[in-house]
Design an enzyme around this catalytic site. Structure first.
Site, PDB file in Angstrom:
ATOM      1  N   GLY A  86       0.960  -1.286  -0.040  1.00  0.00           N
ATOM      2  CA  GLY A  86       0.000  -0.007  -0.118  1.00  0.00           C
ATOM      3  C   GLY A  86       0.723   1.294   0.060  1.00  0.00           C
ATOM      4  N   CYS A  90       5.205  -6.281   1.631  1.00  0.00           N
ATOM      5  CA  CYS A  90       5.726  -4.851   1.474  1.00  0.00           C
ATOM      6  C   CYS A  90       5.012  -4.003   2.686  1.00  0.00           C
ATOM      7  CB  CYS A  90       5.280  -4.134   0.124  1.00  0.00           C
ATOM      8  SG  CYS A  90       6.135  -2.519  -0.208  1.00  0.00           S
ATOM      9  N   TYR A  91       3.787  -3.183   2.689  1.00  0.00           N
ATOM     10  CA  TYR A  91       3.391  -2.512   3.385  1.00  0.00           C
ATOM     11  C   TYR A  91       2.839  -3.404   4.403  1.00  0.00           C
ATOM     12  CZ  TYR A  91       0.288   0.590   6.262  1.00  0.00           C
ATOM     13  OH  TYR A  91      -0.356   1.384   7.169  1.00  0.00           O
ATOM     14  N   HIS A 130       7.589  -7.675  -3.490  1.00  0.00           N
ATOM     15  CA  HIS A 130       6.228  -8.068  -4.181  1.00  0.00           C
ATOM     16  C   HIS A 130       6.414  -9.274  -4.948  1.00  0.00           C
ATOM     17  CE1 HIS A 130       3.707  -4.424  -3.229  1.00  0.00           C
ATOM     18  NE2 HIS A 130       5.014  -3.976  -3.415  1.00  0.00           N
ATOM     19  N   GLU A 170       3.900 -11.045  -6.146  1.00  0.00           N
ATOM     20  CA  GLU A 170       2.771 -11.194  -7.124  1.00  0.00           C
ATOM     21  C   GLU A 170       3.108 -10.558  -8.383  1.00  0.00           C
ATOM     22  OE1 GLU A 170       2.010  -7.621  -4.699  1.00  0.00           O
ATOM     23  OE2 GLU A 170       2.787  -9.574  -4.496  1.00  0.00           O
ATOM     24  N   ASP A 228     -16.169 -11.019 -22.631  1.00  0.00           N
ATOM     25  CA  ASP A 228     -16.560 -11.058 -21.470  1.00  0.00           C
ATOM     26  C   ASP A 228     -18.391 -11.070 -21.463  1.00  0.00           C
ATOM     27  OD1 ASP A 228     -14.081 -10.781 -20.797  1.00  0.00           O
ATOM     28  OD2 ASP A 228     -14.339  -8.449 -20.635  1.00  0.00           O
ATOM     29  N   LYS A 247      -9.660 -11.917 -16.701  1.00  0.00           N
ATOM     30  CA  LYS A 247      -9.655 -12.327 -18.154  1.00  0.00           C
ATOM     31  C   LYS A 247      -9.428 -13.563 -18.654  1.00  0.00           C
ATOM     32  CE  LYS A 247     -10.994 -10.475 -22.097  1.00  0.00           C
ATOM     33  NZ  LYS A 247     -12.065  -9.562 -22.513  1.00  0.00           N
TER      34      LYS A 247
END
Length: 521
Positions: free
Chosen positions: A60, A87-88, A178, A180, A235, A377
């Site tokens: 964050g 992280c944060y 991070h 991710e 979608d 997606k």
């Protein structure tokens, strides 16, 4: 949401990072159900009801030393489940458990960094450091200055002496980087290890989602009628087929031709749904309504809002003609929600508005059905395969709801749209001819609001410039430029200039996301 009632659940507490949704994406790739909730919604009562099997604290933009900086409830650390701080999230964990966080002075890290192991074994790091230091992605100014009691150091970097810390006895883990993002190449393994520690079995699949979504649609809709806003993209098409499988002829699709579609798209979409799926379909030809309203409107946010408003007007008109219509279905995806406003009211910064996000006006008298709202997606594509949609259709590049309006920066005219439509068709034809279509996440042409001097034959021209865009991506949240060869770009530019009257200059956009977005507006 109730999809998780048959699954173990992981809670991601969101502190406002722009990449929080990528944490969820990595966990979904590992067949694990998770939900993101903003920190201010995560109360002790929420934790009791949600009953997570593990918790991840996101990154964050805030600074832990600041008064009033975001915190999760202390109860997160009293659940008796594994907790991972990122992280944060690492910094707030240390601060709340008795450590110390200081402002960055010479220890900030932004971008790629190398983390070295301390040599101590840790279950979270199985498969890490096998070939030496691990590349990670750092983005921090503040840093942990003193560990909380019970924590040890398992990895260090030049700017983060506590890059990987853990209290193995309590299964508390914290990393300054991070895992991710794709710039941490071995991040997936770290998440897999955390899920293994927490005892997840990997039972979240699109096959399971399909069955649960059908059940929930039936429960939500009952015997009412549903109209589905069909854009012709993947979608909304997957949403329509899924809802039709749930409620059959209670569904009517409305395909709005707003004059902002690609070449031949209206015929392709209406033909597929009428001929192959036997779903009731209304083809609303509303080109004049939309284009008249957009005349003289250069601002991209105003374009999006105008298109969104007119979509609602068209749907409302058709809903009024369908007896018993009580719901409007849309193909809204998770990234749409994240980019418009942080999920469930969290602290992320708004990037841009999406025409199909934000609820419905009260006057419409319809409730929303959005069965894809929490999917990414590629999950939607997989769900489409589960539903039997043809691969050639599932593999189509994303196309935004506002269509060519946001690929024509500045004011829109019918003449400019005709030029853009043709240039885009030539470009995509080139990509298909060279066998590159499936390697690219999204490709399109944008018509720039400038004219340039050129020479064709012996005459002077003063025509538009166009920009070609092609990117690779996994989830649409980050993207890299596709590395076309110089020969391909030269050949494509020649074709566009020769075949499209009104363009005399072609450029190639090499901007990644971030800092740019994929679309131009």
């Amino acid at each position: 949401m109730d999809h998780a009632t048959q699954h173990d659940r992981l809670l991601i507490v969101d502190f406002g990072s722009q990449v929080t949704q990528l944490i969820a994406r990595r966990l979904r790739e590992l067949d694990t159900y998770c939900e993101i909730h903003p920190f201010q919604n995560v109360t002790e009562a929420f934790l009791r009801d949600f009953a997570p099997k593990a918790v991840i604290l996101s990154g964050g933009p805030a600074s832990v030393p600041d008064a009033g900086s975001p915190r999760p409830p202390q109860a997160v650390f009293e659940l008796g489940v594994p907790v991972l701080g990122i992280c944060y999230g690492q910094q707030v964990m240390m601060a709340m458990l008795g450590g110390r966080v200081e402002r960055g002075e010479g220890t900030a890290e932004f971008g790629r960094a190398m983390v070295n192991a301390t040599g101590k074994p840790l279950d979270l790091l199985e498969g890490w450091f096998a070939e030496g230091p691990e590349q990670v992605w750092m983005s921090h100014g503040d840093h942990v200055a003193a560990l909380a009691p019970g924590f040890e150091v398992f990895g260090t970097s030049p700017g983060a002496p506590f890059a990987i810390t853990a209290d193995p006895a309590r299964h508390f883990y914290a990393v300054q980087f991070h895992p991710e993002v794709h710039h941490t190449p071995n991040g997936r393994q770290l998440y897999a290890n955390f899920l293994k520690i927490a005892g997840f079995t990997g039972d979240w699949t699109m096959g399971a989602y399909r069955d649960e979504a059908i059940r929930m649609i039936r429960e939500q809709v009952g015997d009412a009628k549903v109209i589905c806003g069909l854009s012709g993209g993947v979608d909304s098409s997957v949403a329509a087929v899924l809802i039709h499988e749930a409620i059959g002829d209670q569904l009517t699709c409305v395909f709005v031709d707003h004059g902002l579609l690609r070449e031949g798209e209206a015929e392709e979409v209406t033909g597929m749904f009428r001929d192959h799926y036997n779903i009731p379909l209304i083809h609303a030809e509303e080109q004049d309504r939309f284009l008249d309203a957009l005349e003289g409107v250069p601002d991209p946010e105003e374009k999006r809002k105008t298109i969104g408003r007119l979509f609602i007007d068209v749907f409302q008109e058709h809903a009024g003609r369908i007896e018993g219509a009580a719901f409007l279905a849309q193909g809204t995806l998770y990234p749409d929600v994240i980019e418009s406003v942080s999920f469930s009211g969290g602290p992320s910064v708004t990037i841009k508005s999406h025409h199909n996000v934000g609820g419905l006006p009260e006057k419409m008298g319809l409730k929303l059905v959005e069965p894809l709202r929490e999917l990414f997606k590629d999950e939607v594509r997989e769900l489409g395969r589960e539903l039997g949609l043809p691969e050639r259709f599932i593999g189509r590049h994303p196309f935004p709801g506002p269509g060519l309006a946001i690929r024509c920066p500045g004011e829109i005219t019918r003449d400019k749209l005709a030029i853009l439509r043709r240039a885009d068709a030539v470009y995509i034809d080139q990509i298909r001819r060279h066998g590159l279509y499936d390697e690219i996440w999204q490709a399109f042409a944008a018509l720039l609001p400038v004219r340039t001097v050129g020479v064709m034959g012996d005459g002077r021209t003063y025509d538009y410039a166009c920009a070609l865009r092609a990117v690779t991506s996994v989830d649409g949240m980050t993207a890299d430029v596709y590395p076309f060869s110089h020969d391909f770009l030269t050949e494509t530019a020649t074709r566009i200039i020769n075949e499209v009257r009104g363009i005399n200059r072609v450029t190639y956009d090499i901007t990644s996301k971030p800092p740019g977005t994929i679309e131009w507006e």
